[in-house]
Scaffold this motif. Structure first.
Motif, PDB file in Angstrom:
ATOM      1  N   TYR A  21     -44.188 -81.872 -32.807  1.00 54.44           N
ATOM      2  CA  TYR A  21     -44.447 -80.441 -32.729  1.00 54.44           C
ATOM      3  C   TYR A  21     -43.174 -79.599 -32.762  1.00 54.44           C
ATOM      4  CZ  TYR A  21     -49.009 -82.174 -31.432  1.00 54.44           C
ATOM      5  OH  TYR A  21     -50.199 -82.842 -31.429  1.00 54.44           O
ATOM      6  N   GLY A  22     -42.024 -80.246 -32.942  1.00 54.75           N
ATOM      7  CA  GLY A  22     -40.776 -79.505 -33.089  1.00 54.75           C
ATOM      8  C   GLY A  22     -40.149 -79.050 -31.796  1.00 54.75           C
ATOM      9  N   GLY A  23     -40.677 -79.507 -30.656  1.00 47.82           N
ATOM     10  CA  GLY A  23     -40.153 -79.020 -29.390  1.00 47.82           C
ATOM     11  C   GLY A  23     -39.651 -80.106 -28.474  1.00 47.82           C
ATOM     12  N   ASN A  24     -39.224 -81.236 -29.011  1.00 43.37           N
ATOM     13  CA  ASN A  24     -38.697 -82.333 -28.200  1.00 43.37           C
ATOM     14  C   ASN A  24     -37.197 -82.131 -28.033  1.00 43.37           C
ATOM     15  OD1 ASN A  24     -41.250 -83.732 -28.088  1.00 43.37           O
ATOM     16  ND2 ASN A  24     -40.901 -84.254 -30.240  1.00 43.37           N
ATOM     17  N   LEU A  25     -36.770 -81.862 -26.791  1.00 38.90           N
ATOM     18  CA  LEU A  25     -35.433 -81.333 -26.555  1.00 38.90           C
ATOM     19  C   LEU A  25     -34.676 -82.100 -25.477  1.00 38.90           C
ATOM     20  CD1 LEU A  25     -36.489 -77.575 -26.332  1.00 38.90           C
ATOM     21  CD2 LEU A  25     -35.731 -78.796 -28.385  1.00 38.90           C
ATOM     22  N   LEU A  26     -33.360 -81.949 -25.513  1.00 39.30           N
ATOM     23  CA  LEU A  26     -32.504 -82.374 -24.420  1.00 39.30           C
ATOM     24  C   LEU A  26     -32.570 -81.328 -23.306  1.00 39.30           C
ATOM     25  CD1 LEU A  26     -29.351 -83.523 -26.418  1.00 39.30           C
ATOM     26  CD2 LEU A  26     -31.054 -85.005 -25.337  1.00 39.30           C
ATOM     27  N   ALA A  27     -31.929 -81.631 -22.186  1.00 42.42           N
ATOM     28  CA  ALA A  27     -31.948 -80.710 -21.049  1.00 42.42           C
ATOM     29  C   ALA A  27     -31.324 -79.358 -21.392  1.00 42.42           C
ATOM     30  CB  ALA A  27     -31.216 -81.339 -19.868  1.00 42.42           C
ATOM     31  N   ASN A  28     -30.366 -79.320 -22.349  1.00 43.73           N
ATOM     32  CA  ASN A  28     -29.724 -78.060 -22.727  1.00 43.73           C
ATOM     33  C   ASN A  28     -30.483 -77.327 -23.825  1.00 43.73           C
ATOM     34  OD1 ASN A  28     -29.196 -79.529 -25.016  1.00 43.73           O
ATOM     35  ND2 ASN A  28     -26.971 -79.490 -24.815  1.00 43.73           N
ATOM     36  N   SER A  29     -31.696 -77.820 -24.149  1.00 40.12           N
ATOM     37  CA  SER A  29     -32.593 -77.207 -25.139  1.00 40.12           C
ATOM     38  C   SER A  29     -32.197 -77.451 -26.586  1.00 40.12           C
ATOM     39  CB  SER A  29     -32.749 -75.697 -24.892  1.00 40.12           C
ATOM     40  OG  SER A  29     -33.374 -75.465 -23.638  1.00 40.12           O
ATOM     41  N   SER A  30     -31.227 -78.341 -26.844  1.00 43.22           N
ATOM     42  CA  SER A  30     -30.969 -78.771 -28.216  1.00 43.22           C
ATOM     43  C   SER A  30     -31.950 -79.877 -28.570  1.00 43.22           C
ATOM     44  CB  SER A  30     -29.529 -79.262 -28.364  1.00 43.22           C
ATOM     45  OG  SER A  30     -29.279 -80.360 -27.506  1.00 43.22           O
ATOM     46  N   THR A 163     -47.128 -83.317 -25.219  1.00 47.11           N
ATOM     47  CA  THR A 163     -47.111 -81.900 -24.828  1.00 47.11           C
ATOM     48  C   THR A 163     -47.914 -81.761 -23.549  1.00 47.11           C
ATOM     49  OG1 THR A 163     -49.133 -81.378 -26.062  1.00 47.11           O
ATOM     50  CG2 THR A 163     -47.046 -81.145 -27.239  1.00 47.11           C
ATOM     51  N   ALA A 164     -47.956 -80.550 -23.008  1.00 47.69           N
ATOM     52  CA  ALA A 164     -48.840 -80.260 -21.888  1.00 47.69           C
ATOM     53  C   ALA A 164     -50.270 -80.134 -22.408  1.00 47.69           C
ATOM     54  CB  ALA A 164     -48.405 -78.972 -21.195  1.00 47.69           C
ATOM     55  N   GLY A 165     -51.252 -80.136 -21.523  1.00 45.36           N
ATOM     56  CA  GLY A 165     -52.641 -79.993 -21.940  1.00 45.36           C
ATOM     57  C   GLY A 165     -53.461 -81.220 -21.623  1.00 45.36           C
ATOM     58  N   GLU A 166     -54.759 -81.128 -21.864  1.00 47.59           N
ATOM     59  CA  GLU A 166     -55.683 -82.195 -21.471  1.00 47.59           C
ATOM     60  C   GLU A 166     -55.414 -83.506 -22.196  1.00 47.59           C
ATOM     61  OE1 GLU A 166     -57.890 -82.228 -18.982  1.00 47.59           O
ATOM     62  OE2 GLU A 166     -56.949 -80.316 -18.494  1.00 47.59           O
ATOM     63  N   THR A 167     -54.997 -83.455 -23.451  1.00 45.78           N
ATOM     64  CA  THR A 167     -54.705 -84.682 -24.198  1.00 45.78           C
ATOM     65  C   THR A 167     -53.236 -85.054 -24.125  1.00 45.78           C
ATOM     66  OG1 THR A 167     -54.329 -83.504 -26.279  1.00 45.78           O
ATOM     67  CG2 THR A 167     -56.590 -84.208 -25.794  1.00 45.78           C
ATOM     68  N   THR A 177     -43.726 -79.078 -22.205  1.00 47.13           N
ATOM     69  CA  THR A 177     -44.235 -77.757 -22.552  1.00 47.13           C
ATOM     70  C   THR A 177     -45.377 -77.901 -23.551  1.00 47.13           C
ATOM     71  OG1 THR A 177     -42.805 -77.401 -24.472  1.00 47.13           O
ATOM     72  CG2 THR A 177     -41.877 -76.892 -22.299  1.00 47.13           C
ATOM     73  N   ASP A 178     -45.868 -76.764 -24.047  1.00 49.38           N
ATOM     74  CA  ASP A 178     -46.929 -76.782 -25.043  1.00 49.38           C
ATOM     75  C   ASP A 178     -46.453 -77.285 -26.396  1.00 49.38           C
ATOM     76  OD1 ASP A 178     -48.727 -75.796 -23.238  1.00 49.38           O
ATOM     77  OD2 ASP A 178     -48.461 -73.702 -23.839  1.00 49.38           O
ATOM     78  N   SER A 179     -45.131 -77.369 -26.582  1.00 48.29           N
ATOM     79  CA  SER A 179     -44.611 -77.786 -27.886  1.00 48.29           C
ATOM     80  C   SER A 179     -43.796 -79.068 -27.847  1.00 48.29           C
ATOM     81  CB  SER A 179     -43.756 -76.662 -28.491  1.00 48.29           C
ATOM     82  OG  SER A 179     -42.687 -76.331 -27.631  1.00 48.29           O
ATOM     83  N   GLY A 180     -43.646 -79.696 -26.691  1.00 43.55           N
ATOM     84  CA  GLY A 180     -42.909 -80.947 -26.667  1.00 43.55           C
ATOM     85  C   GLY A 180     -42.337 -81.298 -25.314  1.00 43.55           C
ATOM     86  N   LEU A 181     -41.452 -82.290 -25.330  1.00 38.57           N
ATOM     87  CA  LEU A 181     -40.848 -82.828 -24.118  1.00 38.57           C
ATOM     88  C   LEU A 181     -39.410 -82.366 -23.993  1.00 38.57           C
ATOM     89  CD1 LEU A 181     -41.945 -86.550 -24.636  1.00 38.57           C
ATOM     90  CD2 LEU A 181     -43.192 -84.791 -23.369  1.00 38.57           C
ATOM     91  N   LYS A 182     -38.908 -82.378 -22.766  1.00 42.74           N
ATOM     92  CA  LYS A 182     -37.490 -82.105 -22.518  1.00 42.74           C
ATOM     93  C   LYS A 182     -36.983 -83.142 -21.523  1.00 42.74           C
ATOM     94  CE  LYS A 182     -35.867 -77.885 -22.207  1.00 42.74           C
ATOM     95  NZ  LYS A 182     -35.466 -76.542 -21.700  1.00 42.74           N
ATOM     96  N   THR A 183     -35.859 -83.778 -21.848  1.00 43.83           N
ATOM     97  CA  THR A 183     -35.297 -84.809 -20.978  1.00 43.83           C
ATOM     98  C   THR A 183     -34.525 -84.185 -19.829  1.00 43.83           C
ATOM     99  OG1 THR A 183     -33.316 -84.993 -22.347  1.00 43.83           O
ATOM    100  CG2 THR A 183     -35.138 -86.486 -22.856  1.00 43.83           C
TER     101      THR A 183
END
Length: 279
Positions: A21-30, A163-167, A177-183
């Motif tokens: 979903y394009g939102g898998n990020l490091l802790a600094n949001s990169s 992502t977040a949500g039921e699935t 988040t709704d768009s991915g994970l953050k380490t």
């Protein structure tokens, strides 16, 4: 001891772990860098599947790379499959008979494993976890599925969204988040390559004698990826024999040992001693 399951009928489903979903990020949001490993698995120790609440409690004291690696091993992490993220931070881990080229097992997800640490266990109703770790081991994440694995049936498919949500998943370490994970970051200064290795026997093989040689295959878990020297012998009075091991994208490995020109089946069946050191 390793038990052999009596049933020959596998219960399978098609399973996808989707993180594109394009939102898998490091802790600094990169964006998650290429080479970051994503694994699907379970925490299984002492014949019991560890609950997410108990895993979360054990995580409270984990702050460094060495503690993180030891936590993985000591908590009984069992990986069912892994994949490395691409340059855009996305990943897609698939078990599907329709797409055997995909990462994963290359066929439907087996709910009744017949090999490995989960052999003879029924995974229906069990809760899988998602493990994320950068190649340098300095950032990591642990996430638990909001759904349990369903029963097999005609055309049954199951998807875990990163992502977040039921699935989706719930973050135990890191955020979602709704768009991915953050380490989350780990304390620098002790990379996984410098961790003192610890070894755990997962599956003990049975030796066979053929063509004048004794051969046996064992499966082990180790607390970090890397290059190692496995040392082994069947008597404390003997000298250690060695086998070089490389563990990549998984914290378990299978090794085949050979005793050339000697029938050592009885010795190797009765007892074997192992130790490991960094290679």
């Amino acid at each position: 001891m390793v038990s052999t399951p009596t049933s020959s009928h596998a219960a399978t489903i098609e399973l996808t772990v989707a993180g594109y979903y394009g939102g898998n990020l490091l802790a600094n949001s990169s964006v998650l860098p290429a080479g970051t490993t994503v694994e699907l698995g379970f925490f299984y120790s002492g014949g019991v599947f560890t609950t997410s609440s108990n895993v979360l409690s054990a995580l409270a004291s984990v702050a460094t790379t060495s503690e993180w690696s030891n936590f993985r091993l000591n908590s009984g992490w069992v990986s069912c499959g892994s994949v490395s993220v691409g340059s855009n931070g996305d990943f897609n881990l698939v078990w599907s008979s329709l797409d055997t080229s995909s990462p994963g097992l290359g066929s439907e997800f087996d709910l009744n494993p017949t090999t490995g640490a989960l052999a003879s266990q029924n995974l229906v109703g069990k809760t899988p976890f998602l493990w994320v770790q950068t190649a340098n081991s300095l950032e990591s994440g642990l996430f638990v599925s909001r759904q349990t694995l369903p029963s097999a049936g005609f055309g049954v498919s199951f998807q875990i969204d990163a992502t977040a949500g039921e699935t989706g998943v719930t973050a135990l370490r890191g955020t979602v988040t709704d768009s991915g994970l953050k380490t989350a970051t780990l304390s620098a200064g002790t990379s996984s390559n410098n961790v003192v290795p610890t070894l755990r026997l997962l599956v003990a093989g049975l030796p066979s004698y053929s063509g004048g040689n004794t051969v046996i295959t064992h499966s082990f878990a180790i607390n970090a990826n890397g290059s190692y020297v496995l040392e082994y012998k069947s008597s404390l009075a003997d000298a250690w024999k060695t086998q070089n091991i490389s563990v990549v994208n998984s914290n378990s490995f299978t090794v085949t040992l050979t005793n050339n020109g000697v029938d050592s089946t009885n010795d190797w069946k009765n007892r074997m001693f192992f130790r490991v050191k960094n290679g």
